[in-house]
Design an enzyme around this catalytic site. Structure first.
Site, mmCIF file in Angstrom:
data_model
loop_
_atom_site.group_PDB
_atom_site.id
_atom_site.type_symbol
_atom_site.label_atom_id
_atom_site.label_comp_id
_atom_site.label_asym_id
_atom_site.label_seq_id
_atom_site.Cartn_x
_atom_site.Cartn_y
_atom_site.Cartn_z
ATOM 1 N N ASP A 82 0.978 -1.205 -0.070
ATOM 2 C CA ASP A 82 -0.057 -0.047 -0.023
ATOM 3 C C ASP A 82 0.855 1.309 0.029
ATOM 4 O OD1 ASP A 82 -2.373 1.533 0.180
ATOM 5 O OD2 ASP A 82 -2.992 0.655 2.124
ATOM 6 N N ASP A 106 -0.976 1.635 -12.828
ATOM 7 C CA ASP A 106 -0.388 1.815 -14.066
ATOM 8 C C ASP A 106 0.311 0.762 -14.641
ATOM 9 O OD1 ASP A 106 2.604 2.019 -12.751
ATOM 10 O OD2 ASP A 106 1.597 3.591 -11.811
ATOM 11 N N GLU A 110 -27.369 -16.797 2.421
ATOM 12 C CA GLU A 110 -26.180 -15.660 1.811
ATOM 13 C C GLU A 110 -24.895 -16.354 1.720
ATOM 14 O OE1 GLU A 110 -27.443 -11.106 2.926
ATOM 15 O OE2 GLU A 110 -26.608 -12.230 4.381
HETATM 16 C C1 DGJ Z 1 -5.911 1.677 2.022
HETATM 17 C C2 DGJ Z 1 -6.251 0.643 1.104
HETATM 18 O O1 DGJ Z 1 -6.632 0.648 0.068
HETATM 19 C C3 DGJ Z 1 -7.022 -0.324 2.087
HETATM 20 O O2 DGJ Z 1 -7.640 -1.285 1.246
HETATM 21 C C4 DGJ Z 1 -6.534 -0.569 3.418
HETATM 22 O O3 DGJ Z 1 -5.516 -1.424 3.017
HETATM 23 C C5 DGJ Z 1 -6.070 0.613 4.002
HETATM 24 N N1 DGJ Z 1 -5.073 1.658 3.226
HETATM 25 C C6 DGJ Z 1 -5.109 0.272 5.388
HETATM 26 O O4 DGJ Z 1 -4.756 1.250 5.864
#
Ligand code: DGJ
Length: 722
Positions: free
Chosen positions: A470, A526, A606
């Site tokens: 991330d 990208d 579900e």
């Molecule tokens: C942003 C990400 O896109 C989310 O899916 C999650 O991982 C959070 N950060 C966690 O901080």
């Protein structure tokens, strides 16, 4: 005129060498034999100056001729591809053709992502240009992939002079057209609403978009299409360009005084100031280009194939990715080992194959204010070791994955307390805070080394098959403590090289890891990132209805296999909207499928539906991933329903997906005009057994069922009968 011609199976690209070595761009379009210099019109044009050697030939000016790699300084006043400055502050260059050669295979670029291909699948053309006065050489590299109808480009700048120079602009590609009757299709957005398709006529002057955020960004994507105004999904001419780069970029489309067009993409020139000492070399990021004479769908198919087979790498490139469950929207930071195992147990029992532990497992991290940088498992919070947790999840029959955010640090962390100078901050100023975190200076190798070591230890210490990488803020306060490189002018590019180095080394250490990219959702979606991570979390917006629009825009330049897409809980956490599990499942299946909720909270019915969705996805994944993706609705013209399909390459099967976006009393019946089928065959729709002629499915279109209620969805599987 002497020409250099590149041919792919269905396209031709041509350059021409004018007297005194001016390199012209003559053609990029459908396959054509012969020379294209007959299309140029020479006459003395007012205020368009002439090169010194040609001062008596006033009809020759760089100011209007179509140029292959226009530079600032030789009389072209349009947007240059190349601009350099001497140490004295003089901006000048006059790049002239020296030589060219063709070699088998596709070139690679040190430290940067690039399209790859076997020696039989591609050839490289190198065109050497020189600025005599400074000794600076620019080699234009062209990677030609004939079967794919793709041409890639990269510019290599070498300072062969005796004085240092500073690069101020070195675009990855520049494409001139002899007229300006075009439209620009580009993909803008914001966090949680990325890649909205917008098509605008090309106007006089320049239209530009890009990123100065350090990542390619949620706001603009480094993929662009130039189309003829009449071009549709099904027919017409269009040119697509994808930049394989994950940082600051700039794309510009210009219509000049003679109504001619120029399209460029490359590094953001704003504040770019890259020193090249004598002997030093600079490589631009790569741009991949394609031309389609058969409409936008075909152009997208070219890029889908290119990215799937010639950009993505590793053992997950072609295989079905595991169905995953990510705990983020199920727990956020509020978990311990027991809660995770409860969620995992239910997931495993319903057929989920990979459990992903998101943010909050390390350092002191119970909200987003602390802990980033401290890549040490918080065993106290988990109430067990990570190895234990992973072991128990494996015993349930699932794989285990982990979230990381290597580029970041919180002020409230041991790492920051020890190395405050590792974060981007300008001496004497308070830094801008994003999510209460700072950005580590990944242009410095020792910092990348440290983070890589710490994260590698965690991965090596437990059985981990997947990583979600991330990045949760834009970069500001750019300043590095390393002398000679303090300025914004080099760091933003070298930062991206550091991120690539991190990913390259992480994958080399753990070649079996599936790495999913993420940048607060799809802020770094990208082709550069896809070289390292074959899938990317498409958006933090998991609302199925908004996702349709996001995935629609994304599909122009990127394949379904690259799109991380999950079923989440209702009411949706981002929009508050409630949509049936059925609809959420159909939308999430247009990607690398997964879940992002606590399945314990579902009813038995579900849960059965979740089982069924996983079975369907497993049955259909090859059709979804390897099939041709068709956009069957145009959001601005068909606001009431969305539709997309996957058609197998042999046209034997189609998976048609329809979602209604609005509901009306006494409503008209929309018909979804399918694409890519064999007009001569009949197709059987499996749930009803009814037969439909392929030609009529494409002409009359499949009727959207009239069922009251909001956000209904259908998935129809068609198989061709003889
Ligand atoms: C942003 C990400 O896109 C989310 O899916 C999650 O991982 C959070 N950060 C966690 O901080």
């Amino acid at each position: 005129m002497e020409t250099i011609t590149l041919h792919t199976k269905h396209t031709t690209y041509q350059m021409g060498i004018l007297e005194h070595g001016f390199l012209l761009h003559l053609y990029y379009g459908p396959k054509a034999e012969g020379e294209m210099d007959g299309f140029l019109s020479y006459y003395d044009r007012g205020f368009s100056a002439n090169p010194y050697e040609l001062r008596d030939q006033r009809e020759i000016s760089m100011d209007y001729l179509p140029l292959e790699y226009p530079c600032y300084g030789n009389g072209d006043h349009r947007s240059p591809a190349f601009r350099m400055r001497t140490a004295d502050g003089v901006f000048a260059a006059d790049l002239r053709y020296q030589s060219s050669r063709t070699v088998p295979g596709k070139y690679a670029i040190p430290g940067l992502p690039a399209v790859y291909a076997g020696d039989q699948e591609a050839y490289t053309v190198e065109v050497l240009l020189e600025d005599k006065a400074s000794g600076v050489e620019v080699t234009l590299l062209y990677g030609v992939l004939p079967k794919l109808d793709v041409i890639t480009r990269c510019a290599v700048v070498k300072n062969n002079g005796t004085e240092p120079i500073f690069l101020n602009k070195a675009a990855s590609m520049s494409l001139d057209f002899l007229d300006g009757d075009y439209e620009l299709l580009h993909f803008y957005g914001r966090h949680a609403m990325e890649r909205m398709a917008e098509r605008t006529p090309l106007c006089h002057g320049s239209q530009g978009f890009g990123s100065r955020r350090g990542s390619s960004s949620h706001q603009h994507n480094p993929f662009v299409i130039l189309t003829r105004p009449e071009t549709t999904e099904r027919s017409g001419c269009c040119w697509g360009v994808s930049l394989l780069y994950s940082g600051n970029f700039w794309c510009e489309a210009e219509k000049d005084q003679f109504h001619q067009a120029r399209l460029q993409i490359g590094l953001l020139p704003e504040m770019f100031d890259y020193p090249l000492a004598p002997g030093e070399v600079f490589f631009s990021p790569e741009a991949a280009m394609a031309y389609s004479g058969k409409g936008l769908a075909h152009l997208s198919h070219i890029f889908h194939r290119l990215i799937r087979r010639h950009v993505c790498r590793g053992r997950f490139r072609d295989v079905r990715r595991p169905v995953l469950l990510n705990n983020w929207e199920a727990t956020y930071y509020d978990f311990d080992g027991k809660r995770l195992l409860d969620i995992a147990r239910e997931a495993a029992s319903l057929g989920v194959e990979l459990f992903v532990l998101d943010d909050g497992w390390f350092g002191v991290r119970n909200d987003d204010n602390s802990g980033l940088g401290d890549w040490i498992v918080n065993e106290e919070k988990l109430d067990m070791t990570l190895a234990d947790l992973s072991h128990q999840i494996h015993r349930m029959g699932m794989q285990f994955g982990l979230w990381i955010e290597p580029e970041m640090v919180n002020e409230d962390s041991a790492l920051y307390r020890q190395h405050p100078d590792w974060a981007f901050q300008i001496p004497g100023r308070k830094p801008v805070m994003g999510r209460n975190q700072l950005v580590l200076d990944f242009s410095r190798k020792e910092i990348v080394d440290h983070v890589l070591e710490a994260i590698s230890q965690v991965i090596a210490g437990a059985r981990i098959e997947y990583i979600k990488m991330d990045m949760n803020r834009s970069i500001s306060d750019v300043y590095t403590a390393v002398s000679g490189y303090q300025n914004y002018g080099t760091i933003m590019h070298r930062y991206v090289l550091g991120v690539y180095d991190f990913l390259e080394r992480l994958s080399a250490r753990f070649p079996d890891l599936l790495i999913e990219g993420c940048n607060g959702g799809g802020g770094r979606f990208d082709a550069g990132m896809l070289y390292y991570t074959p899938q990317i979390w498409c958006s933090d917006d998991t609302d199925a209805i908004e996702r349709i629009q996001i995935q629609h825009g994304t599909s122009f330049g990127y394949p379904v296999s690259a799109v991380g897409s999950h079923v989440s809980a209702v009411p949706n956490h981002q929009t508050g909207r409630s949509v049936s599990l059925h609809t959420r499942g159909i939308v999430a299946m247009a990607g690398s499928f997964g879940f992002e909720l606590d399945l314990n909270h579902l009813t038995d019915r579900e849960k059965e539906e979740v089982r069924e969705q996983i079975r369907t996805w497993k049955d259909c994944w090859s059709l979804i991933q390897d099939g041709l993706y068709y956009r069957l609705h145009e959001p601005s013209r068909h606001p009431d329903s969305a539709a997309w399909s996957f058609v197998s390459p042999d046209r034997q099967e189609m998976l048609l997906n329809i979602v209604t976006l609005d509901t009306h009393a006494n409503c008209p019946v929309p018909h979804i005009r399918c694409m890519g089928l064999d007009p001569k065959r009949q197709y059987q729709e499996l749930s009803s057994g009814r037969l439909f002629p392929g030609s009529a499915l494409m002409h009359t279109g499949f009727p959207v069922p009239v069922v009251p209620g909001e956000y209904n969805a259908w998935q129809y599987h068609f198989i061709a009968v003889n």
